[in-house]
Design an enzyme around this catalytic site. Sequence first.
Site, PDB file in Angstrom:
ATOM      1  N   HIS A  94     -12.291  -9.423  -7.411  1.00 38.27           N
ATOM      2  CA  HIS A  94     -10.942  -9.224  -6.693  1.00 38.27           C
ATOM      3  C   HIS A  94     -10.603 -10.224  -5.424  1.00 38.27           C
ATOM      4  CE1 HIS A  94      -7.383  -6.656  -5.936  1.00 38.27           C
ATOM      5  NE2 HIS A  94      -7.584  -7.080  -4.893  1.00 38.27           N
ATOM      6  N   CYS A  95      -9.844 -11.049  -5.629  1.00 40.54           N
ATOM      7  CA  CYS A  95      -9.492 -11.991  -4.637  1.00 40.54           C
ATOM      8  C   CYS A  95      -8.248 -12.427  -4.730  1.00 40.54           C
ATOM      9  CB  CYS A  95     -10.770 -12.927  -4.330  1.00 40.54           C
ATOM     10  SG  CYS A  95     -10.929 -13.937  -5.691  1.00 40.54           S
ATOM     11  N   HIS A  96      -7.761 -13.256  -4.055  1.00 42.19           N
ATOM     12  CA  HIS A  96      -6.548 -13.717  -4.045  1.00 42.19           C
ATOM     13  C   HIS A  96      -6.311 -15.242  -3.699  1.00 42.19           C
ATOM     14  CE1 HIS A  96      -4.912  -9.631  -4.256  1.00 42.19           C
ATOM     15  NE2 HIS A  96      -5.524  -9.383  -3.032  1.00 42.19           N
TER      16      HIS A  96
ATOM     17  N   THR B 207       1.217 -10.138  -4.446  1.00 43.60           N
ATOM     18  CA  THR B 207       2.546  -9.629  -4.410  1.00 43.60           C
ATOM     19  C   THR B 207       3.541 -10.586  -3.584  1.00 43.60           C
ATOM     20  OG1 THR B 207       2.554  -8.288  -2.411  1.00 43.60           O
ATOM     21  CG2 THR B 207       2.207  -7.164  -4.603  1.00 43.60           C
TER      22      THR B 207
ATOM     23  N   ARG C 153       4.798  -0.187   0.035  1.00 38.04           N
ATOM     24  CA  ARG C 153       5.135  -1.072   1.132  1.00 38.04           C
ATOM     25  C   ARG C 153       5.251  -2.506   0.521  1.00 38.04           C
ATOM     26  NH1 ARG C 153      -0.145  -2.943   2.232  1.00 38.04           N
ATOM     27  NH2 ARG C 153      -1.431  -1.230   1.657  1.00 38.04           N
TER      28      ARG C 153
ATOM     29  N   TYR D  16      -2.860  -0.501  -9.065  1.00 43.35           N
ATOM     30  CA  TYR D  16      -3.079  -0.395  -7.357  1.00 43.35           C
ATOM     31  C   TYR D  16      -1.839   0.822  -7.154  1.00 43.35           C
ATOM     32  CZ  TYR D  16      -3.686  -1.697  -2.571  1.00 43.35           C
ATOM     33  OH  TYR D  16      -4.132  -1.765  -1.308  1.00 43.35           O
TER      34      TYR D  16
ATOM     35  N   HIS E 150      -9.667  -0.418  -5.679  1.00 41.66           N
ATOM     36  CA  HIS E 150      -9.798   0.083  -4.438  1.00 41.66           C
ATOM     37  C   HIS E 150      -9.908   1.565  -4.518  1.00 41.66           C
ATOM     38  CE1 HIS E 150      -8.569  -3.780  -3.586  1.00 41.66           C
ATOM     39  NE2 HIS E 150      -7.536  -3.796  -3.306  1.00 41.66           N
TER      40      HIS E 150
ATOM     41  N   ASP F 145     -11.589  -9.088  -1.795  1.00 44.12           N
ATOM     42  CA  ASP F 145     -10.154  -9.005  -1.386  1.00 44.12           C
ATOM     43  C   ASP F 145      -9.837 -10.315  -0.342  1.00 44.12           C
ATOM     44  OD1 ASP F 145      -7.847  -7.969  -1.622  1.00 44.12           O
ATOM     45  OD2 ASP F 145      -8.110  -6.636   0.146  1.00 44.12           O
TER      46      ASP F 145
ATOM     47  N   ASN G 212      -2.549  -8.034   4.707  1.00 43.16           N
ATOM     48  CA  ASN G 212      -1.685  -6.886   5.357  1.00 43.16           C
ATOM     49  C   ASN G 212      -2.963  -6.192   6.184  1.00 43.16           C
ATOM     50  OD1 ASN G 212       0.930  -7.383   4.624  1.00 43.16           O
ATOM     51  ND2 ASN G 212      -0.171  -6.642   2.532  1.00 43.16           N
TER      52      ASN G 212
HETATM   53  C1  0GY Z   1      -5.166  -6.051  -2.167  1.00 43.81           C
HETATM   54  C2  0GY Z   1      -4.429  -5.047  -1.303  1.00 43.81           C
HETATM   55  C3  0GY Z   1      -3.126  -5.364  -0.728  1.00 43.81           C
HETATM   56  C4  0GY Z   1      -2.046  -6.309  -0.920  1.00 43.81           C
HETATM   57  C5  0GY Z   1      -1.933  -6.777  -2.218  1.00 43.81           C
HETATM   58  O1  0GY Z   1      -0.869  -8.076  -3.857  1.00 43.81           O
HETATM   59  C6  0GY Z   1      -0.682  -7.652  -2.584  1.00 43.81           C
HETATM   60  O2  0GY Z   1       0.177  -8.179  -1.742  1.00 43.81           O
HETATM   61  O3  0GY Z   1      -2.721  -6.565  -3.172  1.00 43.81           O
HETATM   62  C7  0GY Z   1      -2.513  -4.476   0.598  1.00 43.81           C
HETATM   63  O4  0GY Z   1      -1.613  -4.699   1.317  1.00 43.81           O
HETATM   64  O5  0GY Z   1      -3.239  -3.238   0.684  1.00 43.81           O
HETATM   65  O6  0GY Z   1      -5.700  -5.488  -2.781  1.00 43.81           O
HETATM   66  O7  0GY Z   1      -4.885  -7.487  -1.700  1.00 43.81           O
END
Ligand code: 0GY
Length: 308
Positions: A31-33, A77, A130, A157, A181, A261, A266
């Site tokens: 899980h990473c972005h 997101t 949010r 999520y 999570h 993550d 955020n």
């Molecule tokens: C995560 C958690 C968050 C954000 C996102 O895609 C996202 O913007 O997942 C969060 O703000 O809790 O898993 O990265």
Amino acid sequence: MKFEKTPGWLDWCAQPSQPRFAVPPGSVDAHCHVFGPGHLFPFAAERKYTPCDASREQLFALRDHLGFARNVVVQATCHGAYNRAMVDVLKHSGGRARGVATVKRTVTDHELHYMHECGVRGVRFNFVRRLVDFTPRDELLEIATRIAPLGWHVVVYFEAVDLPELRDFFTALPTAVVVDHMGRPDVRRPVDGPDFELFVRLMHEHGNVWCKVSCPERLSVSGPPALAGERAADLPPYRDVVPFARRIVETFPDRVLWGTDWPHPNLLDHMPDDGLLVDFIPHIAVTPALQRSLLVDNPMRLYWPEET
Ligand code: 0GY
């Protein structure tokens, strides 16, 4: 295009420590972005936050630093349903990254097949208010029905308070369902109390539900070790999250995943040291067999089944 970060935004940790825990060979950060970079991959107009940049090169450097072999990159997101930044990582990973996309019901079969070729293996449905606007359930079910024949799964999520209302929708999905999570439990409540029990029961009753035992830094009230000495004494970081994650790992050893993550969107209180996050792992997966399931065997089965 130039983007101004959301006020108060914390950038990811540029110099993570060397973890003390050596992850097993072949481990997957599941899980990473990536964020942008904004000038190459602009953030979506409908986004709820504007992050700092976090590029594929920086993700790969972190992977190597922490000792991981592979990544699963989850569409963030802030990129909406524009999956180009995430897909770009997969295309430049030499087969060492797979992805989870965000799509709308207007996605074409051609686009789905292209993403599959690039290494996408799932879609994410986000219910955290949010972060996203509401999407009707019938649209999500339609998407799930379309991606199921590709062998993809659905990542969900949500916040723990929303589980009672979402449960029936999750169990109606025609794919594996991976919960981000741990369904965001309130860790001030008992690990065997009714709230977390609802989530554990969902996993007990539905063998297709998986769980990421990730994000202690998001869930913790106790926080990271306050002092370097605490780390030296090998006290668990984010210790109030340990009983929750450990319970899930020990009850469902074949359906758990772990991820950093990174780059930690955020987080407005503190930015975790990713090395310290890796040192959380042996406190929740306490034997080499559990560590191997969590970090290697399970993510390989879900994301690289052709190699298992
Ligand atoms: C995560 C958690 C968050 C954000 C996102 O895609 C996202 O913007 O997942 C969060 O703000 O809790 O898993 O990265």
